[in-house]
Scaffold this motif. Sequence first.
Motif, PDB file in Angstrom:
ATOM      1  N   TYR A  77     -54.556 -60.123  -3.664  1.00 11.18           N
ATOM      2  CA  TYR A  77     -54.278 -60.077  -2.232  1.00 11.18           C
ATOM      3  C   TYR A  77     -54.607 -61.441  -1.651  1.00 11.18           C
ATOM      4  N   MET A  78     -53.740 -61.942  -0.776  1.00 12.56           N
ATOM      5  CA  MET A  78     -53.978 -63.228  -0.129  1.00 12.56           C
ATOM      6  C   MET A  78     -55.173 -63.090   0.810  1.00 12.56           C
ATOM      7  N   ALA A  79     -56.028 -64.087   0.848  1.00 10.41           N
ATOM      8  CA  ALA A  79     -57.240 -64.029   1.659  1.00 10.41           C
ATOM      9  C   ALA A  79     -56.909 -64.033   3.155  1.00 10.41           C
ATOM     10  N   ALA A  91     -56.937 -66.418  -2.700  1.00  7.72           N
ATOM     11  CA  ALA A  91     -56.572 -65.057  -3.092  1.00  7.72           C
ATOM     12  C   ALA A  91     -57.766 -64.362  -3.721  1.00  7.72           C
ATOM     13  N   LYS A  92     -57.758 -63.022  -3.614  1.00  3.98           N
ATOM     14  CA  LYS A  92     -58.799 -62.195  -4.208  1.00  3.98           C
ATOM     15  C   LYS A  92     -58.140 -61.209  -5.160  1.00  3.98           C
ATOM     16  N   GLY A  93     -58.722 -61.041  -6.352  1.00  4.83           N
ATOM     17  CA  GLY A  93     -58.183 -60.119  -7.342  1.00  4.83           C
ATOM     18  C   GLY A  93     -59.039 -58.871  -7.450  1.00  4.83           C
ATOM     19  N   TYR A  94     -58.411 -57.714  -7.316  1.00  7.74           N
ATOM     20  CA  TYR A  94     -59.106 -56.431  -7.365  1.00  7.74           C
ATOM     21  C   TYR A  94     -58.668 -55.651  -8.602  1.00  7.74           C
ATOM     22  N   THR A  95     -59.558 -54.759  -9.074  1.00  7.60           N
ATOM     23  CA  THR A  95     -59.232 -53.951 -10.243  1.00  7.60           C
ATOM     24  C   THR A  95     -58.333 -52.771  -9.902  1.00  7.60           C
ATOM     25  N   ASN A  96     -58.242 -52.406  -8.628  1.00  8.03           N
ATOM     26  CA  ASN A  96     -57.326 -51.341  -8.222  1.00  8.03           C
ATOM     27  C   ASN A  96     -56.578 -51.767  -6.963  1.00  8.03           C
ATOM     28  N   ASN A  97     -55.560 -51.023  -6.606  1.00  5.26           N
ATOM     29  CA  ASN A  97     -54.725 -51.419  -5.466  1.00  5.26           C
ATOM     30  C   ASN A  97     -54.956 -50.549  -4.236  1.00  5.26           C
ATOM     31  N   VAL A  98     -56.154 -50.039  -4.069  1.00  6.32           N
ATOM     32  CA  VAL A  98     -56.477 -49.191  -2.926  1.00  6.32           C
ATOM     33  C   VAL A  98     -56.679 -50.061  -1.688  1.00  6.32           C
ATOM     34  N   VAL A  99     -56.029 -49.697  -0.589  1.00  8.71           N
ATOM     35  CA  VAL A  99     -56.211 -50.407   0.678  1.00  8.71           C
ATOM     36  C   VAL A  99     -56.608 -49.372   1.709  1.00  8.71           C
ATOM     37  N   PRO A 100     -57.700 -49.514   2.431  1.00  3.15           N
ATOM     38  CA  PRO A 100     -58.662 -50.600   2.399  1.00  3.15           C
ATOM     39  C   PRO A 100     -59.419 -50.590   1.069  1.00  3.15           C
ATOM     40  N   HIS A 101     -59.873 -51.763   0.652  1.00  7.43           N
ATOM     41  CA  HIS A 101     -60.482 -51.938  -0.660  1.00  7.43           C
ATOM     42  C   HIS A 101     -61.804 -51.184  -0.744  1.00  7.43           C
ATOM     43  N   ASN A 102     -61.956 -50.430  -1.827  1.00  2.67           N
ATOM     44  CA  ASN A 102     -63.196 -49.676  -2.028  1.00  2.67           C
ATOM     45  C   ASN A 102     -64.082 -50.291  -3.107  1.00  2.67           C
ATOM     46  N   VAL A 103     -63.697 -51.453  -3.647  1.00  2.67           N
ATOM     47  CA  VAL A 103     -64.503 -52.192  -4.619  1.00  2.67           C
ATOM     48  C   VAL A 103     -64.534 -53.659  -4.214  1.00  2.67           C
ATOM     49  N   TRP A 104     -65.521 -54.391  -4.714  1.00  5.58           N
ATOM     50  CA  TRP A 104     -65.587 -55.828  -4.465  1.00  5.58           C
ATOM     51  C   TRP A 104     -64.549 -56.532  -5.322  1.00  5.58           C
TER      52      TRP A 104
END
Length: 105
Positions: free
Chosen positions: A44-46, A83-96
Amino acid sequence: MKPSSFRKVAMATAWLIMLSAFTTGKQANRFAVVSGDNTHYYYYMASGDTYDAFNTVADEIARLQTLTGEYVDTNPFGGTILAKGYTNNVVPHNVWPSSYLYLHN
């Protein structure tokens, strides 16, 4: 069956189990490299937290360098977060975020 036959089968089984636990250094390193290079993140773009891509770190760095024309890496010193890379695609983000990419001008 003779008792000595049971002992031979038990010894053969014990040797098989003990020797299967050891691997050569070449095989162990090969598997470690493969698992490290294949991790994909949802980027996701910062600015605005908009979805960008589902890539590995190296592929996303190459793609963002092509788009921006500037140097992009994971080193935060002297850079602006891109950009930030997440392990899942949940929005709003539930992980760092697991991966941060920085733009260096």
